[in-house]
Enzyme design. Structure first.
Site, PDB file in Angstrom:
ATOM      1  N   LEU A 241       0.826  -1.198   0.000  1.00 32.99           N
ATOM      2  CA  LEU A 241       0.000   0.000   0.000  1.00 32.99           C
ATOM      3  C   LEU A 241       0.864   1.254   0.000  1.00 32.99           C
ATOM      4  CD1 LEU A 241      -2.858   1.185   0.140  1.00 32.99           C
ATOM      5  CD2 LEU A 241      -2.665   1.110   2.646  1.00 32.99           C
ATOM      6  N   ASP A 242       0.677   2.106  -1.026  1.00 35.19           N
ATOM      7  CA  ASP A 242       1.410   3.361  -1.180  1.00 35.19           C
ATOM      8  C   ASP A 242       2.917   3.149  -1.157  1.00 35.19           C
ATOM      9  OD1 ASP A 242      -0.895   4.885  -1.394  1.00 35.19           O
ATOM     10  OD2 ASP A 242      -1.063   5.139   0.770  1.00 35.19           O
ATOM     11  N   GLY A 243       3.367   1.967  -1.606  1.00 33.00           N
ATOM     12  CA  GLY A 243       4.798   1.665  -1.582  1.00 33.00           C
ATOM     13  C   GLY A 243       5.383   1.388  -2.950  1.00 33.00           C
TER      14      GLY A 243
END
Length: 298
Positions: A241-243
């Site tokens: 996530l968001d990486g």
């Protein structure tokens, strides 16, 4: 699919015989010479060339080349086939794009409209040289606005119990011809199975407070901590996530006199600009992904 808004600022229209080549491979001598010689043998004229090496001694090499080739439409398949021999010799991952082909975009949005509006405005102005094929949303707030551009709007509600069915419906309306999906403040987590369909072809935007200010109301958290810089990050979506690999970021200084509403206003401006840049670079074939990083020739 016919779109009603007419635009005539296309790079492809100006240069119907122009192509772009993206290459990544282990670094070594002779790569640039081999690519240049191959294009010369095909009668192509190189108009721009950019290279980057991570490490001259055993690292990775990245290259983006724009070239003009007479009768490109007729010859592109043949050129790709012949270049396979060069690519095999240097263990290249490579692609050749016809610039006159407009990439087809699908935009996902929830209720916040600022990123969607920016993309539609740039598209209408001719600054985003692509076709926006459709907009998908889990709310109906933006339906009338989107349809005023002649763009199909698909309302697909999402709940915790219907997420799998909703994603299947999204894949159905997208079809097989979408080149990139843009999450323009789409407030739903994308499942790993959906991501696998569009690896490095889903672009997301988020505030740059992560991971310091996770969860809800990040601007309120930032205000309470007295932050002095806020920003936004555009990145490819991965299972983390968001990486995913970062494409573009920007920041702006703020002060103690900026309340939560002002921080949100500034943040929205940064988000819309950063996302539009990332989308533009993607459709112009300026991005190469290596592991969880990007090389952006901009």
């Amino acid at each position: 699919m016919e779109l009603h808004v007419k635009r005539d600022h296309s790079t492809g229209g100006q240069y119907p015989n122009r192509a772009r080549m993206l290459i990544s491979c282990p670094d070594g001598p002779g790569i640039v010479a081999a690519v240049s010689h191959f294009l010369y043998q095909q009668g192509a004229n190189i108009v721009q060339s950019d290279q980057y090496t991570m490490d001259p001694d055993g690292g990775m090499f990245f290259m983006r080349v724009e070239f003009d080739l007479p009768k490109l439409d007729e010859r592109l398949d043949e050129v790709r086939s012949i270049f396979g021999g060069v690519a095999e010799r240097f263990k290249m991952d490579w692609q050749i794009f016809n610039v006159s082909y407009k990439k087809k975009l699908a935009i996902f949005v929830s209720k916040e409209d600022h990123c969607l509006v920016e993309l539609l405005w740039q598209w209408q102005a001719g600054d985003l040289d692509a076709d926006i094929a459709l907009v998908v949303s889990n709310h109906t707030d933006m339906q009338a606005y989107v349809e005023s551009f002649g763009i199909p709007f698909h309302h697909i509600p999402v709940t915790a119990d219907t997420k799998a069915e909703a994603e299947q419906r999204q894949l159905e309306v997208i079809g097989d011809n979408i080149d990139v999906i843009i999450l323009a403040r789409y407030m739903q987590i994308i499942s790993p199975s959906f991501i696998e369909h569009y690896r490095h072809r889903i672009i997301n935007i988020h505030h740059s407070f992560l991971p310091a200010f996770v969860g809800g109301k990040p601007y309120a958290q930032a205000y309470q901590r007295g932050v002095k810089i806020i920003g936004a990050t555009a990145h490819y979506v991965t299972e983390e996530l968001d990486g995913g690999p970062i494409i573009e970021q920007d920041v702006q200084r703020v002060s103690h006199s900026d309340d939560v509403s002002e921080l949100k206003r500034i943040g929205r401006t940064i988000e819309r600009v950063v996302l539009a840049r990332a989308v533009k670079w993607h459709i112009e074939d300026r991005i190469l992904v290596h592991h969880n990083k990007t090389v952006v020739f901009n």
